[in-house]
Design a protein around this motif. Sequence first.
Motif, PDB file in Angstrom:
ATOM      1  N   GLN A   3     -36.999  68.699  30.668  1.00  0.00           N
ATOM      2  CA  GLN A   3     -37.767  67.813  31.540  1.00  0.00           C
ATOM      3  C   GLN A   3     -37.085  66.472  31.782  1.00  0.00           C
ATOM      4  OE1 GLN A   3     -40.708  68.621  33.114  1.00  0.00           O
ATOM      5  NE2 GLN A   3     -40.312  70.677  32.325  1.00  0.00           N
ATOM      6  N   TRP A   4     -35.878  66.300  31.278  1.00  0.00           N
ATOM      7  CA  TRP A   4     -35.214  64.994  31.364  1.00  0.00           C
ATOM      8  C   TRP A   4     -35.136  64.493  32.811  1.00  0.00           C
ATOM      9  CZ3 TRP A   4     -34.191  61.061  28.358  1.00  0.00           C
ATOM     10  CH2 TRP A   4     -33.228  60.123  28.732  1.00  0.00           C
ATOM     11  N   GLY A   5     -34.731  65.326  33.734  1.00  0.00           N
ATOM     12  CA  GLY A   5     -34.621  64.911  35.128  1.00  0.00           C
ATOM     13  C   GLY A   5     -35.960  64.485  35.709  1.00  0.00           C
ATOM     14  N   ASN A   6     -37.027  65.218  35.380  1.00  0.00           N
ATOM     15  CA  ASN A   6     -38.356  64.861  35.868  1.00  0.00           C
ATOM     16  C   ASN A   6     -38.842  63.556  35.250  1.00  0.00           C
ATOM     17  OD1 ASN A   6     -38.551  67.224  37.435  1.00  0.00           O
ATOM     18  ND2 ASN A   6     -39.357  68.401  35.712  1.00  0.00           N
ATOM     19  N   VAL A   7     -38.543  63.351  33.972  1.00  0.00           N
ATOM     20  CA  VAL A   7     -38.930  62.112  33.288  1.00  0.00           C
ATOM     21  C   VAL A   7     -38.245  60.915  33.946  1.00  0.00           C
ATOM     22  CG1 VAL A   7     -38.780  60.814  31.133  1.00  0.00           C
ATOM     23  CG2 VAL A   7     -39.437  63.238  31.084  1.00  0.00           C
ATOM     24  N   ILE A   8     -36.957  61.033  34.175  1.00  0.00           N
ATOM     25  CA  ILE A   8     -36.207  59.938  34.800  1.00  0.00           C
ATOM     26  C   ILE A   8     -36.744  59.638  36.192  1.00  0.00           C
ATOM     27  CG2 ILE A   8     -33.934  59.237  35.675  1.00  0.00           C
ATOM     28  CD1 ILE A   8     -34.204  59.155  32.639  1.00  0.00           C
ATOM     29  N   ALA A   9     -37.113  60.701  36.932  1.00  0.00           N
ATOM     30  CA  ALA A   9     -37.664  60.506  38.271  1.00  0.00           C
ATOM     31  C   ALA A   9     -38.944  59.676  38.227  1.00  0.00           C
ATOM     32  CB  ALA A   9     -37.917  61.857  38.931  1.00  0.00           C
ATOM     33  N   GLY A  10     -39.801  59.942  37.241  1.00  0.00           N
ATOM     34  CA  GLY A  10     -41.038  59.179  37.102  1.00  0.00           C
ATOM     35  C   GLY A  10     -40.780  57.732  36.746  1.00  0.00           C
ATOM     36  N   ILE A  11     -39.832  57.516  35.838  1.00  0.00           N
ATOM     37  CA  ILE A  11     -39.478  56.155  35.441  1.00  0.00           C
ATOM     38  C   ILE A  11     -38.981  55.368  36.650  1.00  0.00           C
ATOM     39  CG2 ILE A  11     -37.785  54.810  34.117  1.00  0.00           C
ATOM     40  CD1 ILE A  11     -37.974  56.996  31.950  1.00  0.00           C
ATOM     41  N   GLU A  12     -38.122  55.996  37.461  1.00  0.00           N
ATOM     42  CA  GLU A  12     -37.576  55.334  38.640  1.00  0.00           C
ATOM     43  C   GLU A  12     -38.665  55.038  39.674  1.00  0.00           C
ATOM     44  OE1 GLU A  12     -34.152  54.405  39.542  1.00  0.00           O
ATOM     45  OE2 GLU A  12     -34.369  54.305  37.358  1.00  0.00           O
ATOM     46  N   VAL A  68     -32.224  63.231  47.852  1.00  0.00           N
ATOM     47  CA  VAL A  68     -32.024  64.671  47.739  1.00  0.00           C
ATOM     48  C   VAL A  68     -30.733  64.966  46.985  1.00  0.00           C
ATOM     49  CG1 VAL A  68     -31.581  66.785  49.055  1.00  0.00           C
ATOM     50  CG2 VAL A  68     -33.389  65.218  49.782  1.00  0.00           C
ATOM     51  N   ASN A  69     -29.714  64.163  47.218  1.00  0.00           N
ATOM     52  CA  ASN A  69     -28.439  64.364  46.515  1.00  0.00           C
ATOM     53  C   ASN A  69     -28.622  64.285  45.005  1.00  0.00           C
ATOM     54  OD1 ASN A  69     -27.294  64.549  48.989  1.00  0.00           O
ATOM     55  ND2 ASN A  69     -26.133  62.646  48.896  1.00  0.00           N
ATOM     56  N   ARG A  70     -29.389  63.292  44.543  1.00  0.00           N
ATOM     57  CA  ARG A  70     -29.616  63.144  43.103  1.00  0.00           C
ATOM     58  C   ARG A  70     -30.504  64.265  42.573  1.00  0.00           C
ATOM     59  NH1 ARG A  70     -31.354  57.322  41.109  1.00  0.00           N
ATOM     60  NH2 ARG A  70     -31.192  58.506  39.159  1.00  0.00           N
ATOM     61  N   MET A  71     -31.488  64.660  43.343  1.00  0.00           N
ATOM     62  CA  MET A  71     -32.382  65.725  42.909  1.00  0.00           C
ATOM     63  C   MET A  71     -31.618  67.026  42.694  1.00  0.00           C
ATOM     64  SD  MET A  71     -35.704  65.013  45.352  1.00  0.00           S
ATOM     65  CE  MET A  71     -36.630  66.426  44.749  1.00  0.00           C
ATOM     66  N   LEU A  72     -30.692  67.319  43.590  1.00  0.00           N
ATOM     67  CA  LEU A  72     -29.947  68.570  43.486  1.00  0.00           C
ATOM     68  C   LEU A  72     -29.024  68.607  42.278  1.00  0.00           C
ATOM     69  CD1 LEU A  72     -29.050  69.233  47.236  1.00  0.00           C
ATOM     70  CD2 LEU A  72     -30.762  70.395  45.830  1.00  0.00           C
ATOM     71  N   LYS A  73     -28.727  67.424  41.707  1.00  0.00           N
ATOM     72  CA  LYS A  73     -27.873  67.367  40.522  1.00  0.00           C
ATOM     73  C   LYS A  73     -28.674  67.590  39.233  1.00  0.00           C
ATOM     74  CE  LYS A  73     -24.471  64.245  42.598  1.00  0.00           C
ATOM     75  NZ  LYS A  73     -23.856  62.893  42.555  1.00  0.00           N
ATOM     76  N   ALA A  74     -30.001  67.545  39.341  1.00  0.00           N
ATOM     77  CA  ALA A  74     -30.831  67.750  38.153  1.00  0.00           C
ATOM     78  C   ALA A  74     -30.629  69.167  37.620  1.00  0.00           C
ATOM     79  CB  ALA A  74     -32.303  67.525  38.495  1.00  0.00           C
ATOM     80  N   GLU A  75     -30.584  69.300  36.303  1.00  0.00           N
ATOM     81  CA  GLU A  75     -30.300  70.594  35.688  1.00  0.00           C
ATOM     82  C   GLU A  75     -31.315  71.659  36.087  1.00  0.00           C
ATOM     83  OE1 GLU A  75     -29.750  72.604  31.239  1.00  0.00           O
ATOM     84  OE2 GLU A  75     -30.024  70.448  31.453  1.00  0.00           O
ATOM     85  N   SER A  76     -32.606  71.259  36.172  1.00  0.00           N
ATOM     86  CA  SER A  76     -33.648  72.229  36.497  1.00  0.00           C
ATOM     87  C   SER A  76     -33.437  72.821  37.880  1.00  0.00           C
ATOM     88  CB  SER A  76     -35.029  71.571  36.414  1.00  0.00           C
ATOM     89  OG  SER A  76     -35.106  70.449  37.281  1.00  0.00           O
ATOM     90  N   TYR A  77     -33.008  72.005  38.844  1.00  0.00           N
ATOM     91  CA  TYR A  77     -32.759  72.512  40.181  1.00  0.00           C
ATOM     92  C   TYR A  77     -31.442  73.264  40.259  1.00  0.00           C
ATOM     93  CZ  TYR A  77     -36.621  69.680  42.017  1.00  0.00           C
ATOM     94  OH  TYR A  77     -37.864  69.160  42.283  1.00  0.00           O
TER      95      TYR A  77
END
Length: 431
Positions: free
Chosen positions: A196-205, A144-153
Amino acid sequence: MVNIKEILSERGFIEQTTHEGELDEYLNQKEVTCYIGFDPTAASLHVGSLIPIMALAHMQRNGCRPIALVGGGTGLVGDPSGKTETRKLLIPDKINDNIVKIKEQLSKFIDFNEGKALLLNNAEWLNSLEYIPFLRDIGLHFSVNRMLKAESYRMRLESEEGLNFIEFNYMLLQAYDFLMLYERFGCKLQMGGSDQWGNVIAGIELVRKIRKETVFGLTFPLITTSSGVKMGKTVKGAIWLNPSKTTPYDYYQYWINTDDRDVARFLALFTFLPMNEIKAIEKLEGADLNSSKSVLAFEATLLAHGREEAVKAYNASASMFGSRALSENILRSSTIPRQTEAEDDTSVPYSFIDLEQIKNGIPAFKIIHDVGLADTKSASRRLIKQGGAYINGQRITSFDYLISYHDIKEMEILLRAGKKRFHILKIKPVK
């Protein structure tokens, strides 16, 4: 061997990539599958969607298999990326109707025959998910900590409306899409806009953690005009790919009105003309630069609406604004007519009116509003007051001027708003 990443980079498509060296190795393989997601919340894609569409088309033209993933499932949630307020949620039937229309538009650019490209709907796997198993098997891999740092959020958290819980799940669902496409179709590259960079990275991970495999991401820059306006946005609203929402003629006019500073850049992004020809026009000025705009408009309309509509729009534009001499040495790979064909105005917006209706005259401001050259009657009056309304090439000086049979020329009346918006009233004779 053709390097597709170099092609995309030279033409201006690439902002960021992951795994630079490994991505190059993957793209040099014989079998490469990539995907981009498309939002089905409208019945038509628009000019702002052309960057991902053209990127998939380039991938296919260079031996890759593209997947256009329509978000029938995620469309029920809403992507918070790039938005400061919650997206309006749609019912499944409306989304399914939109998907049919979107495929029709994508098919103008991408060949879906014989498995050369795939159009998929993520509702196929998302709608059947069970909540507790999904949290246990997928959710545990997200911080959750990393998700909240995503630009979209972060953008939504700082907005007045905030971020709701259903949107907070969007990153997990898009990451799950990448996992499904990897497992089912061997897809190892996701592409998308810079937001979409944050979402792309999430999928890769997620793929790395669950399948211990390396997959890749590539994002496109946000394309704006030299004046700073987002692509596809005009004072009249979005420029749609659906001809019933934006006519081929209006689509052509959008491109021919490109700022001088953007012509070469847009030719690289929105046509398939060779880069050596595009670079050769970068220093053109005056009439030659205007000719290049005609090529841009023609080629863009050709891709979206086919040759017949592109030629009609080209000839209609010539009939309204005059022909532009086009040298054989300018963008010679273009199939634009080098000599203006029989000019016609059939692509210019028009409507019919009975001769009897205008026998006693109709106020100019009313007709200008009725045919769509002004959004309201008040706007129509302002247009006339400011000297921006014309009838048969003559400025209308009074908003209460009566348009009547005296204004008919060869059973037509030509109306104009500003320099470049036309409408033809075709007169129906009394029977």
